[in-house]
Design an enzyme around this catalytic site. Structure first.
Site, PDB file in Angstrom:
ATOM      1  N   VAL A 128       4.340  -5.759   2.566  1.00 27.61           N
ATOM      2  CA  VAL A 128       4.338  -6.835   3.554  1.00 27.61           C
ATOM      3  C   VAL A 128       4.853  -8.091   2.866  1.00 27.61           C
ATOM      4  O   VAL A 128       4.369  -8.470   1.790  1.00 27.61           O
ATOM      5  CB  VAL A 128       2.934  -7.075   4.130  1.00 27.61           C
ATOM      6  CG1 VAL A 128       2.972  -8.198   5.160  1.00 27.61           C
ATOM      7  CG2 VAL A 128       2.392  -5.804   4.762  1.00 27.61           C
ATOM      8  N   GLY A 130       4.003   0.985   2.526  1.00 24.18           N
ATOM      9  CA  GLY A 130       5.075   0.022   2.372  1.00 24.18           C
ATOM     10  C   GLY A 130       4.563  -1.312   1.877  1.00 24.18           C
ATOM     11  O   GLY A 130       3.438  -1.437   1.381  1.00 24.18           O
ATOM     12  N   GLY A 135       0.836  -1.194   0.000  1.00 20.54           N
ATOM     13  CA  GLY A 135       0.000   0.000   0.000  1.00 20.54           C
ATOM     14  C   GLY A 135       0.862   1.231   0.000  1.00 20.54           C
ATOM     15  O   GLY A 135       2.057   1.186  -0.303  1.00 20.54           O
ATOM     16  N   GLY A 136       0.274   2.361   0.354  1.00 21.70           N
ATOM     17  CA  GLY A 136       1.011   3.615   0.340  1.00 21.70           C
ATOM     18  C   GLY A 136       2.088   3.699   1.397  1.00 21.70           C
ATOM     19  O   GLY A 136       3.021   4.471   1.288  1.00 21.70           O
ATOM     20  N   ASP A 139      -7.140   3.118  10.355  1.00 23.75           N
ATOM     21  CA  ASP A 139      -7.256   2.662   8.958  1.00 23.75           C
ATOM     22  C   ASP A 139      -8.055   1.363   8.906  1.00 23.75           C
ATOM     23  O   ASP A 139      -7.614   0.363   8.363  1.00 23.75           O
ATOM     24  CB  ASP A 139      -5.866   2.473   8.345  1.00 23.75           C
ATOM     25  CG  ASP A 139      -5.910   2.404   6.817  1.00 23.75           C
ATOM     26  OD1 ASP A 139      -6.947   2.787   6.245  1.00 23.75           O
ATOM     27  OD2 ASP A 139      -4.925   1.967   6.206  1.00 23.75           O
TER      28      ASP A 139
END
Length: 738
Positions: free
Chosen positions: A428, A426, A423-424, A538
């Site tokens: 995983v 980083g 995502g924005g 989030d």
């Protein structure tokens, strides 16, 4: 200061690039097509073309149009000012959003610019663009297809403005652009405006533009120069690919459409999809047969210095001195004693070799020592010493501080094949530690300075969170510039993949309510039982993981905030996931537990409708799932948007109860929303009703199971359970069976 009054809310279309969602197919070029054409002073190399048959496919077809007697290059409605095949990038002119005070109406007027690249092979380059906000009292956001990111721009009273500065308190702030953005719209918070300061600074601006093209000038605040200098247009950089969202591995499978046709070329995967580059030592166009030509390094002595005899080789070159000369400090020098001094030279050479080896060993030891010092610096900077001391004092804390080497080994040096989410903030990675323990390693892109100082303390708090419906934080790595987090690995994926995935099967109402209830209990634990309290920040279906038996696990709370003790505290960087973001948070810059409640309400809608929170291709009034839902509730048309898999006569009463709960969560004012505890309790009661055959239960047993007093009058009368209502039809079941 006078300026013409624009329409109250003018929406400027940046580009009509929304093409067919299918994968574009490369077409055969006509023999008459040239490898390079020109439009004015802009070079147009293949795979682009000015004729449809000369472009690799429709996404690369450009138009050369005369404007005021000058030929200009356009893609749709956007002017193209530069194309780079080597970098797979294109420079285009986009528009600026502005918020200005209008003297004639004594109110604010807006010009909103937006861009839509959905369905195309383009994304905004995260490496070359920034989100820029200008103004002495402005709070503006970039609403993308995935994120909402913005910042506050102010001017300190009595402090003179400086050209070139953009720190947030000098009339300018800037934010990094997330990767993979294909859609954005500029948006201003109406509570921050220039009503009181319009004589000095009449307007606020927000734009996404090329970093290299922007240098702050104080005249941008005191006049309309920034907006007017090129008809409200600014340069932005687009990353392009031959096929969108396609990896190199996937692209090579179809040999007939594979675009890297030149020898000495290779495939690269960027944020847009797959593209091509010439190999090292070659330059040219990899999309053309024999387009990558060997670089003759001997012709470019400045770039490839050689003081002696230069010999070009395929992809490289060699450099040597003539016989009787030797290289000394990158210079060839005559050696008159070459023959007589050979033994001496040989001995000296051996000595030099030994000296070089000794120096290399010393440098290696010093490099390791320097690396150790740097790692220790990062470790202390992130609060590692405090964290280590606390772990020693609290025996039995199941938390580990990992080394960088451990995590590199576990993730195959962070190979792309190990990526399981991104995502924005980083990526995983899936990793396997020694002992065959599977973990998920979160590698962030950046972290703010304040969070760096508090990182160790916050990790200790988060490590002590112990709830069956929250992903366990196992440890962290602090010896790197940006800390990495290590979580337990959850195998089945995310709730978003289950609901919206192309291979998703039937999901029963029981399963959906159970997932919602477990997720709500996890958030209630973070809000109420964690010490100090934690606001997730989030909440979305992509951050709810599912294990083997579909037990919900709330994740990514390591990126959350510890609830501030001072409720007046606000943030200067607003960010979240578009479609889930609390509108009150965007207005006030205050992130609270009720912000999580709003986002959870959107997750409930996903479970009820199996629709995504945002539908960018739909009409304006149907883009937001929450707005569509609230309108359906208002017009008593809930059934029109419910998922057909769970919509039937037996389930309708249950679905109405869940929908009413979602409506309460989506209240615009946070104080009117229920707490996560109330939400979890209501979902828990509904689970009990769903799990038991009520056709043979009497009212007293209903009271006992629900745990609260209830009253039954006649069929259709409501059973009152606190502030939660269940119709008798739901409570008692249908005689025809469920």
């Amino acid at each position: 200061m006078e300026f013409s009054r624009p329409p109250h809310r003018l929406r400027l279309l940046v580009a009509a690039w929304v093409l067919a969602a299918g994968v574009a197919v490369a077409r055969s070029r006509s023999p008459r097509c040239r490898d390079v054409t020109w439009c004015g002073n802009v070079e147009v190399p293949y795979p682009y073309g000015l004729d449809k048959e000369c472009a690799i496919h429709e996404h690369f077809h450009l138009n050369c149009t005369p404007v005021d007697g000058v030929s200009k290059l356009f893609h749709g409605k956007m002017e193209v000012i530069k194309i780079s095949v080597q970098d797979n990038k294109a420079w285009l002119k986009t528009w600026i959003s502005r918020q200005c005070y209008d003297q004639s109406t004594e109110g604010m007027v807006y010009d909103d610019a937006w861009m839509d690249l959905t369905g195309t092979v383009y994304v905004l380059s995260a490496d070359d663009n920034r989100i820029i906000v200008l103004g002495c009292r402005g709070l503006a956001y970039m609403l993308s297809d995935s994120y909402v990111i913005g910042c506050v721009s102010t001017c300190d009273d009595g402090v003179p403005l400086r050209n070139g500065s953009c720190s947030g308190t000098d009339g300018c702030c800037q934010v990094d652009l997330p990767r993979g953005v294909r859609y954005y719209q500029g948006y201003f918070n109406p509570l921050y405006n220039t009503t009181q300061i319009w004589r000095r600074t009449p307007c606020n601006y927000v734009s996404v533009m090329a970093s290299a093209a922007f240098r702050f000038s104080t005249t941008y605040l005191t006049s309309t120069e920034f907006y007017d200098k090129d008809h409200a247009r600014i340069p932005a950089v687009m990353q392009w690919a031959i096929t969108r969202n396609t990896t190199c591995k996937e692209a090579r499978i179809n040999t007939t459409s594979y675009a890297c046709v030149s020898n000495n070329s290779h495939c690269v995967t960027n944020d847009a999809g797959y593209a091509c580059n010439c190999s090292s030592g070659y330059k040219g166009n990899p999309y053309i047969v024999d387009g990558c030509k060997d670089i003759d390094e001997c012709l470019y002595n400045v770039t490839y210095p050689c003081p002696g005899i230069c010999k070009n080789t395929p992809g490289s070159f060699t450099c040597s001195c003539p016989r009787g000369e030797r290289m000394n400090r990158d210079v060839c020098m005559k050696d008159s004693k070459f023959i007589w001094m050979a033994p001496v030279v040989a001995g000296t050479s051996i000595g030099l070799v030994l000296l070089v080896v000794a120096i290399a060993c010393a440098c290696s030891i010093q490099d390791r020592r320097n690396l150790h010092i740097i790692k220790q610096k990062y470790f202390r900077q992130h609060g590692g010493l405090l964290l280590f001391q606390e772990m020693k004092s609290q025996q039995g804390v199941p938390f580990k501080i990992f080394s960088e080497e451990e995590l590199q080994e576990a993730t195959n040096r962070f190979a792309e094949q190990q990526v399981i989410g991104h995502g924005g903030h980083g990526k995983v990675y899936k990793g396997v530690l020694k002992g065959n323990v599977q973990v998920a390693v979160k590698r962030c892109i950046k972290i703010d300075e304040q969070h760096k100082k508090e990182f160790g303390k916050e990790m200790l708090i988060l490590s002590q969170i112990n709830h069956r419906n929250i992903v366990k934080l196992l440890g962290c790595c602090l010896e790197v510039e940006i800390p990495m987090l290590v979580y337990e690995f959850i195998p089945r994926g995310t709730l978003s993949q289950l609901i919206h995935g192309s291979h998703s099967g039937h999901i029963s109402l029981d399963t959906r309510v159970r997932i919602a209830h477990e997720s709500a209990e996890a958030l209630d634990y973070l809000h109420s039982s964690a010490s100090p309290r934690i606001v997730h920040g989030d909440v979305k279906s992509a951050n709810i993981l599912l294990d083997g038996d579909f037990t919900a696990k709330v994740s990514d709370f390591g990126a959350s905030i510890l609830a501030p003790s001072d409720e007046s505290q606000f943030v200067t960087l607003v960010q979240g996931t578009c479609g889930y973001l609390d509108p009150e948070y965007m207005q006030t810059c205050q992130l609270t537990d009720k912000s999580d409640v709003y986002s959870f309400g959107v997750v409930l809608l996903e479970l009820l409708t199996r629709k995504k929170p945002l539908n960018l291709k739909g009409p304006e009034q149907e883009k937001s799932l929450s707005m569509v839902f609230l309108e359906a509730m208002k017009e008593n048309k809930l059934e029109d948007i419910l998922d057909d898999e769970i919509k039937n006569d037996e389930n309708l009463e249950y679905l109405e109860e869940i929908a009413e709960l979602a409506r309460q969560c989506l209240e615009m004012c946070g104080v009117n929303r229920p707490s996560m505890k109330e939400v979890a309790d209501k979902l828990g009661r509904l689970r009990k009703v769903l799990q038991h055959p009520w056709a043979h239960k009497d009212p007293e047993e209903l009271d006992s199971l629900l745990g609260e007093s209830s009253s039954v009058v006649n069929s259709g009368i409501i059973l009152s359970t606190g502030n939660f209502s269940i119709t008798k039809k739901v409570a008692m079941g249908l005689e025809s069976g469920r």
